[in-house]
Enzyme design. Structure first.
Site, PDB file in Angstrom:
ATOM      1  N   LYS A   1      11.155 -12.520 -10.136  1.00  0.00           N
ATOM      2  CA  LYS A   1      11.465 -11.499  -9.223  1.00  0.00           C
ATOM      3  C   LYS A   1      10.418 -11.426  -8.098  1.00  0.00           C
ATOM      4  CE  LYS A   1       9.573  -7.200 -10.671  1.00  0.00           C
ATOM      5  NZ  LYS A   1       8.397  -6.597  -9.535  1.00  0.00           N
ATOM      6  N   ASN A   2       9.135 -11.593  -8.450  1.00  0.00           N
ATOM      7  CA  ASN A   2       7.969 -11.445  -7.556  1.00  0.00           C
ATOM      8  C   ASN A   2       8.088 -12.637  -6.529  1.00  0.00           C
ATOM      9  OD1 ASN A   2       7.415  -9.013  -8.512  1.00  0.00           O
ATOM     10  ND2 ASN A   2       5.313  -9.509  -9.657  1.00  0.00           N
TER      11      ASN A   2
ATOM     12  N   CYS B   1       1.606   4.609  -6.235  1.00  0.00           N
ATOM     13  CA  CYS B   1       2.533   4.459  -7.618  1.00  0.00           C
ATOM     14  C   CYS B   1       1.560   4.481  -8.741  1.00  0.00           C
ATOM     15  CB  CYS B   1       3.443   3.169  -7.417  1.00  0.00           C
ATOM     16  SG  CYS B   1       2.240   1.821  -8.153  1.00  0.00           S
TER      17      CYS B   1
ATOM     18  N   ARG C   1      -2.374   1.617  -3.980  1.00  0.00           N
ATOM     19  CA  ARG C   1      -1.788   0.432  -3.219  1.00  0.00           C
ATOM     20  C   ARG C   1      -1.674   0.683  -1.706  1.00  0.00           C
ATOM     21  NH1 ARG C   1       2.777  -1.349  -7.249  1.00  0.00           N
ATOM     22  NH2 ARG C   1       2.201  -3.349  -6.509  1.00  0.00           N
TER      23      ARG C   1
ATOM     24  N   ASP D   1      -0.498  -8.039 -14.712  1.00  0.00           N
ATOM     25  CA  ASP D   1       0.922  -7.680 -15.058  1.00  0.00           C
ATOM     26  C   ASP D   1       0.937  -7.886 -16.672  1.00  0.00           C
ATOM     27  OD1 ASP D   1       1.420  -7.138 -12.863  1.00  0.00           O
ATOM     28  OD2 ASP D   1       2.682  -8.816 -12.126  1.00  0.00           O
TER      29      ASP D   1
ATOM     30  N   ARG E   1      13.648  -2.816 -13.863  1.00  0.00           N
ATOM     31  CA  ARG E   1      13.236  -3.332 -12.461  1.00  0.00           C
ATOM     32  C   ARG E   1      12.602  -4.755 -12.548  1.00  0.00           C
ATOM     33  NH1 ARG E   1       8.458  -0.755 -10.679  1.00  0.00           N
ATOM     34  NH2 ARG E   1       8.721  -2.151  -9.011  1.00  0.00           N
TER      35      ARG E   1
HETATM   36  N1  EPU Z   1      -4.863  -3.681  -1.886  1.00  0.00           N
HETATM   37  C1  EPU Z   1      -5.441  -3.096  -0.924  1.00  0.00           C
HETATM   38  N2  EPU Z   1      -4.987  -3.129   0.260  1.00  0.00           N
HETATM   39  C2  EPU Z   1      -4.085  -3.957   0.667  1.00  0.00           C
HETATM   40  C3  EPU Z   1      -3.312  -4.684  -0.344  1.00  0.00           C
HETATM   41  C4  EPU Z   1      -3.832  -4.615  -1.585  1.00  0.00           C
HETATM   42  O1  EPU Z   1      -6.416  -2.308  -1.276  1.00  0.00           O
HETATM   43  O2  EPU Z   1      -3.532  -3.957   1.825  1.00  0.00           O
HETATM   44  C5  EPU Z   1      -5.422  -3.802  -3.248  1.00  0.00           C
HETATM   45  C6  EPU Z   1      -4.476  -3.085  -4.367  1.00  0.00           C
HETATM   46  O3  EPU Z   1      -4.540  -1.690  -4.185  1.00  0.00           O
HETATM   47  C7  EPU Z   1      -4.764  -3.742  -5.487  1.00  0.00           C
HETATM   48  C8  EPU Z   1      -5.309  -5.051  -5.309  1.00  0.00           C
HETATM   49  O4  EPU Z   1      -5.710  -4.950  -3.819  1.00  0.00           O
HETATM   50  O5  EPU Z   1      -5.928  -2.753  -6.158  1.00  0.00           O
HETATM   51  C9  EPU Z   1      -4.140  -6.172  -5.274  1.00  0.00           C
HETATM   52  O6  EPU Z   1      -3.133  -5.850  -4.984  1.00  0.00           O
HETATM   53  P1  EPU Z   1      -2.024  -6.775  -4.540  1.00  0.00           P
HETATM   54  O7  EPU Z   1      -1.612  -6.748  -3.204  1.00  0.00           O
HETATM   55  O8  EPU Z   1      -2.347  -8.116  -4.989  1.00  0.00           O
HETATM   56  O9  EPU Z   1      -0.702  -6.550  -5.246  1.00  0.00           O
HETATM   57  P2  EPU Z   1       0.708  -6.420  -4.522  1.00  0.00           P
HETATM   58  O10 EPU Z   1       0.980  -7.359  -3.779  1.00  0.00           O
HETATM   59  O11 EPU Z   1       1.047  -4.932  -4.005  1.00  0.00           O
HETATM   60  C10 EPU Z   1       1.801  -7.919  -6.395  1.00  0.00           C
HETATM   61  C11 EPU Z   1       2.874  -7.727  -7.475  1.00  0.00           C
HETATM   62  C12 EPU Z   1       2.555  -6.920  -8.698  1.00  0.00           C
HETATM   63  C13 EPU Z   1       1.304  -7.646  -9.069  1.00  0.00           C
HETATM   64  C14 EPU Z   1       0.202  -7.526  -8.115  1.00  0.00           C
HETATM   65  C15 EPU Z   1      -1.084  -8.285  -8.503  1.00  0.00           C
HETATM   66  C16 EPU Z   1       5.062  -8.090  -6.142  1.00  0.00           C
HETATM   67  C17 EPU Z   1       6.187  -7.610  -5.573  1.00  0.00           C
HETATM   68  N3  EPU Z   1       4.190  -7.415  -6.779  1.00  0.00           N
HETATM   69  O12 EPU Z   1       1.633  -6.683  -5.965  1.00  0.00           O
HETATM   70  O13 EPU Z   1       3.514  -7.019  -9.471  1.00  0.00           O
HETATM   71  O14 EPU Z   1       0.782  -6.562 -10.137  1.00  0.00           O
HETATM   72  O15 EPU Z   1       0.752  -8.479  -7.234  1.00  0.00           O
HETATM   73  O16 EPU Z   1      -0.942  -9.520  -9.058  1.00  0.00           O
HETATM   74  O17 EPU Z   1       4.768  -9.267  -6.000  1.00  0.00           O
HETATM   75  C18 EPU Z   1       4.750  -6.168 -11.514  1.00  0.00           C
HETATM   76  O18 EPU Z   1       5.665  -7.050 -11.357  1.00  0.00           O
HETATM   77  O19 EPU Z   1       4.739  -5.036 -12.283  1.00  0.00           O
HETATM   78  C19 EPU Z   1       3.654  -5.784 -10.270  1.00  0.00           C
HETATM   79  C20 EPU Z   1       3.116  -4.542 -10.141  1.00  0.00           C
END
Ligand code: EPU
Length: 423
Positions: free
Chosen positions: A22-23, A119, A124, A308, A400
């Protein structure tokens, strides 16, 4: 609202297949919107709630998205895409909707997306994404709950990310693919999904190198074309099944997964006493010991231990012999499942970014509630090993990211049913 009713304590045995992840399917669906002609075809796509939400968003923007459940094929046509505003009703259901921003900015020079908000697992924010868009020449605008950016045509830039954000890296890769000139993303995310996503964009005609490493170089091109593509399999779903073997002291063959994406997880499970074997058809067999052994875990961006799988491994450690320390470094509040596991007889204390897990001899069935996707998966695992009946509410979170989990686990011998909590 659906719930799971699980009779625990049964050994599992058999094979289970892992589908596309999915990701990476979500960013690929968004990238499909950058193709001005043709139909994008994605293969091996599971029926998941997040994918359905994004399909509806694509339709709302003027594209078409269709899913063939028999063929497990998703098709997206974005030729007539006309709108660049994604509304709150759908965006609020899935934070990953913000992946539309890089695609829309790349193709149309603008996007307006309802602010994603926090969330259950943390605040985030999307500041890293916006920082990158600004560096590429976009003007970021915020009004009436919408977050947007506008640019005539984006230009290449050197962008250093404060943290290797997964979707941040994907969003910037999309925007830079159609920008003028060269973009370099430093401290980029290195997850296997990023590598696969770069390969997908390159198949569409992008010119990207270094994806999968911390430095990604993107030479902008003028247009992208729709392609057919088979995304890699879901390492988190595969890891959850390996944890199912671990926690139930069972033998499960996981098919279709990529061992290279699961090294850290297999290493930790091995330290916990799980034995692994390969089968001639490419499967990984995990065999759980009578009692697991405690280990310490620190979550990190890839290739570290994936956040995850922190909730699923916590469920396993809750019944391991000894004391484990889990440190969560990626999300600030991803321990909500600990309190629910405690309701099932676990002994877990959370202090800041650490959880101290004192292994209990066994867990007991109880009514519990899923607070997010992976927390829900952890409760399913705990319920499979617990004595007695567990009911898990709010399993829409689980839907999801896990396709009809009950239909995957029941053939292995699990006593799991989907019910309705109004019954
Ligand atoms: N962060 C910031 N600012 C930003 C972006 C991220 O401070 O602009 C922080 C976040 O708050 C967090 C950290 O950086 O503390 C890492 O976040 P990241 O951006 O890597 O997470 P994401 O891209 O929002 C994806 C996956 C998540 C997975 C994380 C970490 C998708 C759709 N989601 O989220 O998946 O946990 O990377 O690997 O790809 C799940 O599948 O259950 C899930 C939550």
């Amino acid at each position: 609202m659906d719930r799971f009713i699980i009779e625990g304590g049964r050994p599992l045995k058999g094979s289970i297949e892992v589908e596309g992840v999915k990701n990476v399917i979500l960013p690929m669906m968004c990238a499909a919107l950058m193709a001005g002609k043709g139909t994008t075809v994605l293969e091996n796509v599971p029926r998941l709630q997040d994918i359905s939400v994004l399909m509806r968003l694509i339709e709302e923007l003027g594209g078409t998205a269709a899913y063939d459940e028999t063929e497990r094929r998703l098709t997206i046509d974005a030729v007539n895409l006309s709108r660049t505003i994604a509304s709150y009703d759908l965006v609020k259901q899935m934070r990953a909707s913000f992946l539309l921003s890089g695609a829309l900015l790349g193709r149309f020079g603008e996007f307006h997306i309802s602010m994603p908000g926090g969330c259950a697992i943390g605040d985030r924010p999307v500041n890293f994404h916006l920082h990158g868009f600004r560096k590429m020449g976009a003007r970021v605008v915020e009004e009436e709950g919408l977050l947007g950016a506008v640019a005539k045509r984006l230009h290449g830039a050197v962008i250093c990310l404060d943290y290797p954000s997964h979707t941040g890296t994907e969003n910037l890769m999309m925007a830079a693919a159609l920008a003028e000139g060269t973009t370099v993303i430093e401290n980029a995310a290195c997850e296997p999904e990023i590598k696969d996503f770069g390969n997908f964009l390159n198949a569409m005609g992008a010119n990207i190198s270094g994806h999968g490493s911390p430095t990604i170089v993107i030479e902008g091109v003028d247009s992208l074309t729709a392609v057919s593509y088979r995304p890699i399999s879901d390492r988190i779903v595969a890891g959850t099944y390996l944890c199912a073997a671990a926690i139930t002291a069972s033998e499960i063959e996981v098919l279709g997964s990529r061992e290279q994406d699961l090294r850290m997880v297999i290493d930790k499970l091995t330290d916990m006493g799980v034995m692994f074997e390969h089968t001639p058809r490419g499967g990984i067999v995990a065999k759980g010991p009578r009692r697991l052994t405690a280990v310490d875990i620190t979550t990190m961006p890839h290739p570290g231990f994936p956040t995850d799988l922190q909730p699923p491994i916590m469920a396993c450690l809750a019944v391991a012999d000894g004391v484990s320390i889990i440190r969560e470094t990626v999300f600030e509040s991803r321990f909500i499942h600990a309190a629910e596991l405690n309701r099932m007889g676990a002994n877990i204390r959370v202090a800041g970014d650490k959880a101290v897990v004192v292994g209990a001899p066994s867990l007991l069935g109880a009514p519990v509630m899923a607070s997010d996707l992976r927390a829900g998966a952890a409760l399913v695992l705990a319920a499979l090993s617990a004595k007695g009946t567990t009911t898990i509410d709010r399993i829409y979170h689980v839907d999801r990211g896990y396709e009809r989990l009950e239909t995957k686990l029941a053939p292995l011998g699990a006593a799991i049913k989907r019910g309705d909590n109004r019954a």
